[in-house]
Design a protein around this motif. Structure first.
Motif, PDB file in Angstrom:
ATOM      1  N   ASP A 111      -9.693 -35.977   3.221  1.00 59.88           N
ATOM      2  CA  ASP A 111     -10.457 -34.733   3.320  1.00 59.88           C
ATOM      3  C   ASP A 111     -11.249 -34.545   2.032  1.00 59.88           C
ATOM      4  N   GLU A 112     -12.159 -33.572   2.045  1.00 63.37           N
ATOM      5  CA  GLU A 112     -13.065 -33.392   0.922  1.00 63.37           C
ATOM      6  C   GLU A 112     -12.334 -33.022  -0.368  1.00 63.37           C
ATOM      7  N   LYS A 116     -12.524 -35.265  -3.707  1.00 71.15           N
ATOM      8  CA  LYS A 116     -13.081 -34.764  -4.966  1.00 71.15           C
ATOM      9  C   LYS A 116     -12.091 -34.950  -6.112  1.00 71.15           C
ATOM     10  N   THR A 140     -20.559 -34.415  -6.079  1.00 70.43           N
ATOM     11  CA  THR A 140     -20.229 -35.271  -4.954  1.00 70.43           C
ATOM     12  C   THR A 140     -20.833 -34.727  -3.673  1.00 70.43           C
ATOM     13  N   PHE A 142     -19.743 -35.448   0.084  1.00 68.72           N
ATOM     14  CA  PHE A 142     -18.771 -36.112   0.941  1.00 68.72           C
ATOM     15  C   PHE A 142     -19.276 -36.092   2.364  1.00 68.72           C
TER      16      PHE A 142
END
Length: 144
Positions: A111-112, A116, A140, A142
């Protein structure tokens, strides 16, 4: 693990503004790549140290992230990083004050937020990040 050493060289002839030079790497990837005042401080052709630092940082960080993802059993479909290196005048000289990393990534299986966090770890641990004393940021994007 034994230490690893890589080398590159530079040649310069003439003054700071009117001189010319070239940069080469032992691997031959750079072979007498031209550089000079206008390539560094203007929009002249050739390379410059800041561009090469950006390339080194983008490559180092991206590979470090690939290793960090693999540690968690993840593999990137794609990691595309751009490094923008800012150099500012400081007194009579110049200093690299910032490197802005921008990453677009496709990493299935995470997941993001997790991604991160792993990207920040890679940024902090990458050897080029550790070398530079500039403010190093990471943005970032994503994509899954």
């Amino acid at each position: 693990m034994a230490s690893i050493m890589r080398s590159a060289s530079a040649h310069w002839a003439g003054g700071g503004k009117d001189g010319t030079g070239h940069i080469s790497s032992a691997s031959g990837v750079l072979k007498e790549a031209p550089y000079g005042f206008n390539a560094r401080f203007g929009d002249g052709s050739g390379t410059n140290p800041e561009e090469l630092i950006g390339a080194a940082h983008a490559g180092c960080f991206t590979m470090a992230l690939a290793f960090r993802l693999a540690k968690d059993g993840l593999a990137a479909e794609s990691l595309d990083t751009t490094a923008k290196v800012t150099m500012e005048q400081e007194g009579e000289g110049f200093r690299i004050t910032r490197v802005a990393l921008s990453l677009r990534a496709r990493v299935p299986g995470t997941d993001e937020a997790t991604f991160k966090a792993l990207a920040e770890e890679a940024k902090a641990g990458c050897p080029v990040s550790r070398l530079l004393k500039a403010d190093i940021t990471l943005e970032t994007q994503f994509e899954g």
